[in-house]
Design a protein around this motif. Sequence first.
Motif, PDB file in Angstrom:
ATOM      1  N   VAL A 113     -15.711 -21.757   9.170  1.00 14.47           N
ATOM      2  CA  VAL A 113     -14.892 -21.103  10.195  1.00 14.47           C
ATOM      3  C   VAL A 113     -13.411 -21.206   9.844  1.00 14.47           C
ATOM      4  CG1 VAL A 113     -14.179 -21.202  12.615  1.00 14.47           C
ATOM      5  CG2 VAL A 113     -16.597 -21.431  12.018  1.00 14.47           C
ATOM      6  N   VAL A 114     -12.976 -22.389   9.409  1.00 10.92           N
ATOM      7  CA  VAL A 114     -11.575 -22.564   9.023  1.00 10.92           C
ATOM      8  C   VAL A 114     -11.236 -21.671   7.826  1.00 10.92           C
ATOM      9  CG1 VAL A 114      -9.869 -24.198   8.114  1.00 10.92           C
ATOM     10  CG2 VAL A 114     -11.415 -24.897   9.946  1.00 10.92           C
ATOM     11  N   GLY A 115     -12.148 -21.597   6.843  1.00 10.91           N
ATOM     12  CA  GLY A 115     -11.923 -20.728   5.688  1.00 10.91           C
ATOM     13  C   GLY A 115     -11.778 -19.269   6.085  1.00 10.91           C
ATOM     14  N   LEU A 116     -12.629 -18.803   7.018  1.00 11.65           N
ATOM     15  CA  LEU A 116     -12.547 -17.421   7.498  1.00 11.65           C
ATOM     16  C   LEU A 116     -11.213 -17.165   8.191  1.00 11.65           C
ATOM     17  CD1 LEU A 116     -13.820 -14.655   8.101  1.00 11.65           C
ATOM     18  CD2 LEU A 116     -14.840 -15.674  10.158  1.00 11.65           C
ATOM     19  N   ILE A 117     -10.782 -18.103   9.031  1.00 10.04           N
ATOM     20  CA  ILE A 117      -9.506 -17.951   9.738  1.00 10.04           C
ATOM     21  C   ILE A 117      -8.348 -17.868   8.749  1.00 10.04           C
ATOM     22  CG2 ILE A 117      -7.884 -19.099  11.301  1.00 10.04           C
ATOM     23  CD1 ILE A 117     -10.335 -20.243  12.764  1.00 10.04           C
ATOM     24  N   LEU A 118      -8.380 -18.703   7.718  1.00 10.89           N
ATOM     25  CA  LEU A 118      -7.308 -18.695   6.720  1.00 10.89           C
ATOM     26  C   LEU A 118      -7.259 -17.379   5.959  1.00 10.89           C
ATOM     27  CD1 LEU A 118      -7.576 -22.325   5.302  1.00 10.89           C
ATOM     28  CD2 LEU A 118      -5.700 -21.385   6.642  1.00 10.89           C
ATOM     29  N   VAL A 119      -8.432 -16.864   5.569  1.00  9.47           N
ATOM     30  CA  VAL A 119      -8.473 -15.588   4.839  1.00  9.47           C
ATOM     31  C   VAL A 119      -7.884 -14.466   5.684  1.00  9.47           C
ATOM     32  CG1 VAL A 119     -10.012 -13.817   3.952  1.00  9.47           C
ATOM     33  CG2 VAL A 119     -10.378 -16.176   3.307  1.00  9.47           C
ATOM     34  N   VAL A 120      -8.300 -14.384   6.950  1.00  7.76           N
ATOM     35  CA  VAL A 120      -7.802 -13.324   7.833  1.00  7.76           C
ATOM     36  C   VAL A 120      -6.302 -13.480   8.058  1.00  7.76           C
ATOM     37  CG1 VAL A 120      -7.951 -12.352  10.155  1.00  7.76           C
ATOM     38  CG2 VAL A 120     -10.033 -13.037   8.962  1.00  7.76           C
ATOM     39  N   ALA A 121      -5.851 -14.722   8.283  1.00  6.09           N
ATOM     40  CA  ALA A 121      -4.435 -14.957   8.553  1.00  6.09           C
ATOM     41  C   ALA A 121      -3.560 -14.590   7.357  1.00  6.09           C
ATOM     42  CB  ALA A 121      -4.212 -16.424   8.940  1.00  6.09           C
ATOM     43  N   VAL A 122      -3.966 -15.043   6.168  1.00  6.85           N
ATOM     44  CA  VAL A 122      -3.176 -14.737   4.966  1.00  6.85           C
ATOM     45  C   VAL A 122      -3.201 -13.247   4.667  1.00  6.85           C
ATOM     46  CG1 VAL A 122      -2.975 -15.157   2.482  1.00  6.85           C
ATOM     47  CG2 VAL A 122      -3.531 -17.033   4.000  1.00  6.85           C
ATOM     48  N   ASN A 123      -4.326 -12.600   4.917  1.00  7.24           N
ATOM     49  CA  ASN A 123      -4.410 -11.154   4.702  1.00  7.24           C
ATOM     50  C   ASN A 123      -3.439 -10.405   5.618  1.00  7.24           C
ATOM     51  OD1 ASN A 123      -6.053  -8.845   3.433  1.00  7.24           O
ATOM     52  ND2 ASN A 123      -6.146  -8.373   5.606  1.00  7.24           N
ATOM     53  N   VAL A 124      -3.370 -10.806   6.891  1.00  7.71           N
ATOM     54  CA  VAL A 124      -2.451 -10.168   7.839  1.00  7.71           C
ATOM     55  C   VAL A 124      -1.000 -10.397   7.421  1.00  7.71           C
ATOM     56  CG1 VAL A 124      -1.612 -10.224  10.217  1.00  7.71           C
ATOM     57  CG2 VAL A 124      -4.067 -10.276   9.757  1.00  7.71           C
ATOM     58  N   ILE A 125      -0.689 -11.640   7.017  1.00  9.78           N
ATOM     59  CA  ILE A 125       0.678 -11.958   6.587  1.00  9.78           C
ATOM     60  C   ILE A 125       1.060 -11.157   5.353  1.00  9.78           C
ATOM     61  CG2 ILE A 125       2.154 -13.799   5.674  1.00  9.78           C
ATOM     62  CD1 ILE A 125       0.551 -15.758   7.429  1.00  9.78           C
ATOM     63  N   ALA A 126       0.126 -11.050   4.397  1.00 10.46           N
ATOM     64  CA  ALA A 126       0.395 -10.298   3.162  1.00 10.46           C
ATOM     65  C   ALA A 126       0.677  -8.836   3.471  1.00 10.46           C
ATOM     66  CB  ALA A 126      -0.785 -10.433   2.201  1.00 10.46           C
ATOM     67  N   LYS A 127      -0.081  -8.268   4.401  1.00  7.47           N
ATOM     68  CA  LYS A 127       0.138  -6.864   4.759  1.00  7.47           C
ATOM     69  C   LYS A 127       1.505  -6.662   5.412  1.00  7.47           C
ATOM     70  CE  LYS A 127      -4.339  -4.641   5.207  1.00  7.47           C
ATOM     71  NZ  LYS A 127      -3.894  -3.525   4.373  1.00  7.47           N
ATOM     72  N   ARG A 128       1.898  -7.601   6.260  1.00  7.62           N
ATOM     73  CA  ARG A 128       3.174  -7.449   6.960  1.00  7.62           C
ATOM     74  C   ARG A 128       4.363  -7.662   6.034  1.00  7.62           C
ATOM     75  NH1 ARG A 128       2.407 -10.015  13.045  1.00  7.62           N
ATOM     76  NH2 ARG A 128       0.713  -8.602  13.678  1.00  7.62           N
ATOM     77  N   LEU A 129       4.191  -8.542   5.031  1.00  3.38           N
ATOM     78  CA  LEU A 129       5.284  -8.790   4.098  1.00  3.38           C
ATOM     79  C   LEU A 129       5.372  -7.732   3.019  1.00  3.38           C
ATOM     80  CD1 LEU A 129       5.062 -12.666   3.602  1.00  3.38           C
ATOM     81  CD2 LEU A 129       6.616 -11.387   5.063  1.00  3.38           C
ATOM     82  N   SER A 130       4.284  -6.985   2.792  1.00  2.00           N
ATOM     83  CA  SER A 130       4.295  -5.940   1.770  1.00  2.00           C
ATOM     84  C   SER A 130       5.141  -4.763   2.242  1.00  2.00           C
ATOM     85  CB  SER A 130       2.861  -5.463   1.506  1.00  2.00           C
ATOM     86  OG  SER A 130       2.860  -4.354   0.643  1.00  2.00           O
ATOM     87  N   PRO A 131       6.020  -4.246   1.392  1.00  2.89           N
ATOM     88  CA  PRO A 131       6.875  -3.125   1.793  1.00  2.89           C
ATOM     89  C   PRO A 131       6.092  -1.904   2.258  1.00  2.89           C
ATOM     90  CG  PRO A 131       7.613  -4.066  -0.289  1.00  2.89           C
ATOM     91  CD  PRO A 131       6.305  -4.695   0.027  1.00  2.89           C
ATOM     92  N   ASP A 132       4.981  -1.607   1.579  1.00  4.72           N
ATOM     93  CA  ASP A 132       4.178  -0.431   1.933  1.00  4.72           C
ATOM     94  C   ASP A 132       2.963  -0.782   2.778  1.00  4.72           C
ATOM     95  OD1 ASP A 132       5.906   1.152   0.383  1.00  4.72           O
ATOM     96  OD2 ASP A 132       4.793   0.632  -1.436  1.00  4.72           O
ATOM     97  N   HIS A 133       2.835  -2.079   3.161  1.00  2.49           N
ATOM     98  CA  HIS A 133       1.707  -2.555   3.974  1.00  2.49           C
ATOM     99  C   HIS A 133       0.365  -2.236   3.314  1.00  2.49           C
ATOM    100  CE1 HIS A 133       4.381  -3.552   7.284  1.00  2.49           C
ATOM    101  NE2 HIS A 133       4.948  -2.370   7.124  1.00  2.49           N
ATOM    102  N   ASP A 134       0.345  -2.274   1.954  1.00  2.00           N
ATOM    103  CA  ASP A 134      -0.900  -1.971   1.257  1.00  2.00           C
ATOM    104  C   ASP A 134      -1.458  -3.170   0.510  1.00  2.00           C
ATOM    105  OD1 ASP A 134       1.074  -2.169  -0.617  1.00  2.00           O
ATOM    106  OD2 ASP A 134       0.566  -0.328  -1.714  1.00  2.00           O
TER     107      ASP A 134
END
Length: 321
Positions: free
Chosen positions: A296-317
Amino acid sequence: MSAATMKRETQTAHKIGKKTLLQRMKPYAALYLMLLPGLALIVIFCYGPMYGLQIAFKDYNIGLGIWDSPWVGWEHFQKFLTTDAATRALTNTIIISTLKLVFSFPMPILLALVLNEIGNQAFKRVAQTISYLPHFISWIIVASLMNNLLSPSTGVVNAIIQQFGGDPIYFLADKNWFRPILVITNIWKEIGWSSVVYLAALSGIDPSLYEAAIVDGASRIQRIARITLPSIMPIAVTMLILSMGSIMSAGFDQVFNLYSPQVYDVGDILDTYVYRRGLVDMSYSFSTAVGLFKSVVGLILVVAVNVIAKRLSPDHDAGLW
Protein backbone atom coordinates in the motif's frame (compact mmCIF):
# COMPACT_ATOMS: atom_id res chain seq x y z
CA MET A 1 -14.18 15.98 -50.79
CA SER A 2 -17.80 15.71 -51.86
CA ALA A 3 -20.70 15.47 -49.45
CA ALA A 4 -21.52 11.95 -50.69
CA THR A 5 -17.98 10.74 -50.01
CA MET A 6 -18.00 12.24 -46.52
CA LYS A 7 -21.34 10.58 -45.83
CA ARG A 8 -20.02 7.16 -46.93
CA GLU A 9 -16.90 7.50 -44.75
CA THR A 10 -19.03 8.54 -41.78
CA GLN A 11 -21.31 5.53 -42.26
CA THR A 12 -18.28 3.21 -42.57
CA ALA A 13 -16.76 4.59 -39.37
CA HIS A 14 -20.11 4.19 -37.61
CA LYS A 15 -20.32 0.55 -38.67
CA ILE A 16 -16.78 -0.11 -37.49
CA GLY A 17 -17.62 1.47 -34.17
CA LYS A 18 -20.65 -0.81 -33.76
CA LYS A 19 -18.59 -3.99 -34.20
CA THR A 20 -18.61 -6.31 -31.23
CA LEU A 21 -15.48 -6.85 -29.18
CA LEU A 22 -14.91 -10.28 -30.70
CA GLN A 23 -15.22 -8.85 -34.22
CA ARG A 24 -12.60 -6.23 -33.44
CA MET A 25 -10.29 -8.83 -31.90
CA LYS A 26 -10.60 -11.35 -34.74
CA PRO A 27 -7.96 -9.79 -37.08
CA TYR A 28 -5.44 -9.96 -34.21
CA ALA A 29 -6.34 -13.44 -32.98
CA ALA A 30 -2.74 -14.70 -33.26
CA LEU A 31 -1.42 -11.83 -31.16
CA TYR A 32 -4.06 -12.38 -28.48
CA LEU A 33 -3.16 -16.08 -28.35
CA MET A 34 0.48 -15.12 -27.78
CA LEU A 35 -0.68 -12.85 -24.97
CA LEU A 36 -2.57 -15.59 -23.14
CA PRO A 37 0.42 -17.37 -21.45
CA GLY A 38 1.75 -14.13 -19.98
CA LEU A 39 -1.74 -13.10 -18.91
CA ALA A 40 -2.27 -16.50 -17.28
CA LEU A 41 0.98 -16.15 -15.32
CA ILE A 42 -0.08 -12.73 -14.04
CA VAL A 43 -3.52 -13.96 -13.01
CA ILE A 44 -2.21 -17.10 -11.29
CA PHE A 45 0.84 -15.70 -9.52
CA CYS A 46 -0.11 -12.02 -8.99
CA TYR A 47 -3.88 -11.82 -8.64
CA GLY A 48 -4.62 -15.35 -7.41
CA PRO A 49 -2.59 -15.03 -4.19
CA MET A 50 -4.48 -11.82 -3.33
CA TYR A 51 -7.23 -14.08 -1.95
CA GLY A 52 -4.85 -14.88 0.90
CA LEU A 53 -4.43 -11.21 1.88
CA GLN A 54 -7.44 -11.55 4.15
CA ILE A 55 -5.32 -13.45 6.68
CA ALA A 56 -3.68 -10.08 7.47
CA PHE A 57 -6.96 -9.31 9.26
CA LYS A 58 -7.37 -12.78 10.79
CA ASP A 59 -5.74 -15.01 13.38
CA TYR A 60 -4.81 -17.56 10.76
CA ASN A 61 -4.93 -21.20 11.78
CA ILE A 62 -3.71 -23.84 9.34
CA GLY A 63 -6.25 -26.35 10.61
CA LEU A 64 -9.18 -23.99 10.13
CA GLY A 65 -8.00 -22.62 6.80
CA ILE A 66 -8.18 -19.08 5.49
CA TRP A 67 -11.96 -18.75 5.34
CA ASP A 68 -12.78 -20.16 8.81
CA SER A 69 -9.97 -18.46 10.76
CA PRO A 70 -11.32 -15.81 13.19
CA TRP A 71 -11.17 -12.11 12.30
CA VAL A 72 -8.97 -9.85 14.44
CA GLY A 73 -9.28 -6.59 12.49
CA TRP A 74 -6.27 -4.27 12.62
CA GLU A 75 -4.52 -6.11 15.45
CA HIS A 76 -1.52 -7.25 13.38
CA PHE A 77 -1.00 -3.79 11.90
CA GLN A 78 -1.08 -2.21 15.38
CA LYS A 79 1.39 -4.80 16.63
CA PHE A 80 3.66 -4.12 13.65
CA LEU A 81 3.71 -0.36 14.26
CA THR A 82 4.36 -0.73 18.00
CA THR A 83 6.89 -3.60 18.11
CA ASP A 84 10.49 -2.41 18.53
CA ALA A 85 11.95 -4.96 16.10
CA ALA A 86 9.33 -4.11 13.47
CA THR A 87 9.79 -0.34 13.74
CA ARG A 88 13.56 -0.86 13.58
CA ALA A 89 13.15 -2.89 10.39
CA LEU A 90 10.87 -0.20 8.93
CA THR A 91 13.39 2.54 9.76
CA ASN A 92 16.29 0.55 8.30
CA THR A 93 14.29 -0.15 5.12
CA ILE A 94 13.57 3.54 4.54
CA ILE A 95 17.17 4.57 5.28
CA ILE A 96 18.78 1.90 3.09
CA SER A 97 16.34 2.46 0.22
CA THR A 98 16.89 6.22 0.39
CA LEU A 99 20.67 5.79 0.35
CA LYS A 100 20.41 3.49 -2.65
CA LEU A 101 18.10 5.92 -4.42
CA VAL A 102 20.33 8.94 -3.79
CA PHE A 103 23.64 7.30 -4.69
CA SER A 104 22.66 4.47 -7.05
CA PHE A 105 20.03 6.16 -9.20
CA PRO A 106 22.31 8.80 -10.84
CA MET A 107 25.15 6.36 -11.53
CA PRO A 108 23.63 4.60 -14.59
CA ILE A 109 22.89 8.02 -16.09
CA LEU A 110 26.50 9.11 -15.59
CA LEU A 111 27.79 5.84 -17.05
CA ALA A 112 25.50 6.19 -20.07
CA LEU A 113 26.71 9.76 -20.65
CA VAL A 114 30.35 8.66 -20.44
CA LEU A 115 29.84 5.72 -22.81
CA ASN A 116 27.92 7.95 -25.20
CA GLU A 117 30.89 10.32 -25.45
CA ILE A 118 33.37 7.55 -26.30
CA GLY A 119 34.29 7.66 -29.97
CA ASN A 120 36.00 4.27 -30.19
CA GLN A 121 33.08 1.90 -30.83
CA ALA A 122 35.03 -1.28 -30.07
CA PHE A 123 36.15 0.03 -26.67
CA LYS A 124 32.63 1.30 -26.00
CA ARG A 125 31.08 -2.13 -26.63
CA VAL A 126 33.66 -3.88 -24.43
CA ALA A 127 33.19 -1.37 -21.60
CA GLN A 128 29.42 -1.69 -21.79
CA THR A 129 29.57 -5.50 -21.74
CA ILE A 130 31.91 -5.55 -18.75
CA SER A 131 29.75 -3.07 -16.85
CA TYR A 132 26.50 -5.02 -17.12
CA LEU A 133 27.91 -8.54 -16.59
CA PRO A 134 27.68 -8.30 -12.75
CA HIS A 135 23.90 -8.02 -13.08
CA PHE A 136 23.79 -11.71 -13.99
CA ILE A 137 25.77 -12.77 -10.91
CA SER A 138 23.53 -13.90 -8.04
CA TRP A 139 23.76 -12.18 -4.67
CA ILE A 140 24.91 -15.46 -3.14
CA ILE A 141 28.06 -15.33 -5.24
CA VAL A 142 28.48 -11.60 -4.63
CA ALA A 143 28.20 -12.20 -0.88
CA SER A 144 30.91 -14.88 -1.10
CA LEU A 145 33.16 -12.49 -3.01
CA MET A 146 32.58 -9.75 -0.43
CA ASN A 147 33.31 -12.15 2.43
CA ASN A 148 36.61 -13.10 0.81
CA LEU A 149 37.60 -9.55 -0.15
CA LEU A 150 36.63 -7.99 3.19
CA SER A 151 37.69 -10.79 5.51
CA PRO A 152 39.67 -9.36 8.48
CA SER A 153 42.20 -12.21 8.29
CA THR A 154 42.58 -13.12 4.61
CA GLY A 155 40.83 -10.31 2.73
CA VAL A 156 42.68 -8.18 0.18
CA VAL A 157 41.16 -4.94 1.49
CA ASN A 158 42.34 -5.55 5.06
CA ALA A 159 45.74 -6.63 3.80
CA ILE A 160 46.12 -3.21 2.13
CA ILE A 161 44.92 -1.47 5.31
CA GLN A 162 47.51 -3.36 7.36
CA GLN A 163 50.23 -2.47 4.86
CA PHE A 164 49.58 1.18 5.66
CA GLY A 165 49.69 0.52 9.39
CA GLY A 166 45.96 0.25 10.07
CA ASP A 167 44.03 -2.34 12.03
CA PRO A 168 41.90 -4.93 10.22
CA ILE A 169 38.17 -4.19 10.05
CA TYR A 170 35.40 -6.77 9.96
CA PHE A 171 33.37 -4.73 7.48
CA LEU A 172 30.31 -6.99 7.23
CA ALA A 173 29.91 -7.10 11.02
CA ASP A 174 30.61 -3.41 11.58
CA LYS A 175 27.50 -1.24 11.97
CA ASN A 176 29.31 1.79 10.56
CA TRP A 177 30.33 0.00 7.37
CA PHE A 178 27.39 -2.27 6.60
CA ARG A 179 25.13 0.28 4.91
CA PRO A 180 27.91 1.78 2.74
CA ILE A 181 28.78 -1.75 1.61
CA LEU A 182 25.15 -2.35 0.61
CA VAL A 183 25.13 0.84 -1.47
CA ILE A 184 28.53 0.19 -3.10
CA THR A 185 27.79 -3.43 -4.00
CA ASN A 186 24.38 -2.45 -5.37
CA ILE A 187 25.99 0.20 -7.60
CA TRP A 188 28.66 -2.22 -8.83
CA LYS A 189 26.12 -4.93 -9.62
CA GLU A 190 23.38 -2.89 -11.30
CA ILE A 191 25.00 0.20 -12.82
CA GLY A 192 25.71 -1.36 -16.20
CA TRP A 193 22.36 -3.06 -16.61
CA SER A 194 20.41 0.06 -15.61
CA SER A 195 22.42 2.19 -18.04
CA VAL A 196 21.11 0.19 -21.02
CA VAL A 197 17.79 2.07 -20.85
CA TYR A 198 19.54 5.44 -20.95
CA LEU A 199 21.87 4.37 -23.75
CA ALA A 200 18.82 3.39 -25.79
CA ALA A 201 17.32 6.83 -25.12
CA LEU A 202 20.59 8.53 -26.10
CA SER A 203 20.70 6.65 -29.39
CA GLY A 204 17.35 8.20 -30.32
CA ILE A 205 18.55 11.82 -30.08
CA ASP A 206 18.68 13.59 -33.45
CA PRO A 207 22.40 14.04 -34.41
CA SER A 208 21.54 17.30 -36.17
CA LEU A 209 20.97 18.87 -32.75
CA TYR A 210 24.59 18.22 -31.81
CA GLU A 211 25.81 19.42 -35.21
CA ALA A 212 23.91 22.68 -34.83
CA ALA A 213 25.28 23.11 -31.31
CA ILE A 214 28.87 22.57 -32.52
CA VAL A 215 28.35 25.16 -35.26
CA ASP A 216 27.11 27.60 -32.62
CA GLY A 217 30.30 26.99 -30.61
CA ALA A 218 28.82 24.94 -27.74
CA SER A 219 31.35 22.98 -25.70
CA ARG A 220 30.93 19.28 -24.90
CA ILE A 221 29.65 20.09 -21.41
CA GLN A 222 27.15 22.56 -22.83
CA ARG A 223 25.91 19.99 -25.37
CA ILE A 224 25.38 17.48 -22.59
CA ALA A 225 23.60 20.02 -20.38
CA ARG A 226 21.40 21.57 -23.10
CA ILE A 227 20.69 18.59 -25.39
CA THR A 228 21.56 15.22 -23.88
CA LEU A 229 20.13 15.59 -20.37
CA PRO A 230 16.82 17.20 -21.43
CA SER A 231 16.37 14.47 -24.05
CA ILE A 232 16.67 11.61 -21.54
CA MET A 233 14.82 13.40 -18.73
CA PRO A 234 11.43 11.72 -19.47
CA ILE A 235 13.09 8.29 -19.23
CA ALA A 236 14.86 9.31 -16.01
CA VAL A 237 11.58 10.49 -14.47
CA THR A 238 9.86 7.22 -15.41
CA MET A 239 12.68 5.19 -13.87
CA LEU A 240 12.55 7.35 -10.73
CA ILE A 241 8.82 6.72 -10.36
CA LEU A 242 9.35 2.97 -10.73
CA SER A 243 12.17 3.12 -8.17
CA MET A 244 9.92 4.89 -5.68
CA GLY A 245 7.50 1.99 -5.90
CA SER A 246 10.13 -0.33 -4.44
CA ILE A 247 11.42 2.00 -1.73
CA MET A 248 9.83 -0.26 0.89
CA SER A 249 11.87 -3.19 -0.46
CA ALA A 250 15.51 -2.49 0.24
CA GLY A 251 16.72 -5.63 -1.54
CA PHE A 252 16.00 -8.88 0.28
CA ASP A 253 18.51 -11.03 -1.63
CA GLN A 254 21.35 -8.60 -1.04
CA VAL A 255 20.71 -7.98 2.65
CA PHE A 256 19.85 -11.59 3.48
CA ASN A 257 23.14 -12.85 2.03
CA LEU A 258 25.31 -10.12 3.55
CA TYR A 259 23.86 -9.40 6.98
CA SER A 260 24.36 -11.14 10.32
CA PRO A 261 22.90 -10.72 13.84
CA GLN A 262 25.74 -8.29 14.65
CA VAL A 263 24.32 -5.72 12.22
CA TYR A 264 20.58 -6.25 12.77
CA ASP A 265 20.34 -2.76 14.27
CA VAL A 266 21.33 -1.14 10.96
CA GLY A 267 20.72 -3.90 8.41
CA ASP A 268 17.52 -5.73 9.33
CA ILE A 269 14.87 -4.62 6.79
CA LEU A 270 11.17 -5.41 6.44
CA ASP A 271 11.74 -8.29 4.02
CA THR A 272 14.24 -10.08 6.26
CA TYR A 273 12.07 -9.39 9.32
CA VAL A 274 9.02 -10.83 7.54
CA TYR A 275 11.08 -13.85 6.49
CA ARG A 276 11.99 -14.61 10.10
CA ARG A 277 8.49 -13.98 11.44
CA GLY A 278 6.62 -15.66 8.62
CA LEU A 279 8.70 -18.68 7.68
CA VAL A 280 10.84 -19.26 10.77
CA ASP A 281 8.35 -18.31 13.51
CA MET A 282 5.32 -19.26 11.34
CA SER A 283 3.46 -16.01 12.15
CA TYR A 284 1.69 -16.01 8.81
CA SER A 285 -0.97 -13.41 9.62
CA PHE A 286 1.53 -10.92 11.01
CA SER A 287 3.93 -11.30 8.08
CA THR A 288 1.04 -10.92 5.60
CA ALA A 289 -0.01 -7.70 7.34
CA VAL A 290 3.52 -6.32 6.98
CA GLY A 291 3.61 -7.31 3.30
CA LEU A 292 0.25 -5.62 2.68
CA PHE A 293 1.48 -2.49 4.45
CA LYS A 294 4.53 -2.42 2.17
CA SER A 295 2.42 -2.77 -0.97
CA VAL A 296 0.00 0.00 0.00
CA VAL A 297 2.82 2.41 0.87
CA GLY A 298 4.58 1.56 -2.41
CA LEU A 299 1.39 2.26 -4.39
CA ILE A 300 0.90 5.61 -2.63
CA LEU A 301 4.49 6.62 -3.37
CA VAL A 302 4.21 5.71 -7.07
CA VAL A 303 0.99 7.72 -7.47
CA ALA A 304 2.35 10.68 -5.50
CA VAL A 305 5.64 10.88 -7.42
CA ASN A 306 3.79 10.48 -10.72
CA VAL A 307 1.49 13.42 -9.87
CA ILE A 308 4.46 15.56 -8.77
CA ALA A 309 6.40 14.71 -11.94
CA LYS A 310 3.45 15.71 -14.12
CA ARG A 311 3.02 19.03 -12.33
CA LEU A 312 6.72 19.87 -12.48
CA SER A 313 6.98 18.94 -16.17
CA PRO A 314 6.63 22.00 -18.43
CA ASP A 315 4.32 20.15 -20.85
CA HIS A 316 2.72 17.94 -18.13
CA ASP A 317 3.73 14.88 -20.16
CA ALA A 318 6.15 13.27 -17.70
CA GLY A 319 5.23 10.25 -15.61
CA LEU A 320 3.69 6.87 -16.22
CA TRP A 321 0.15 7.96 -17.02
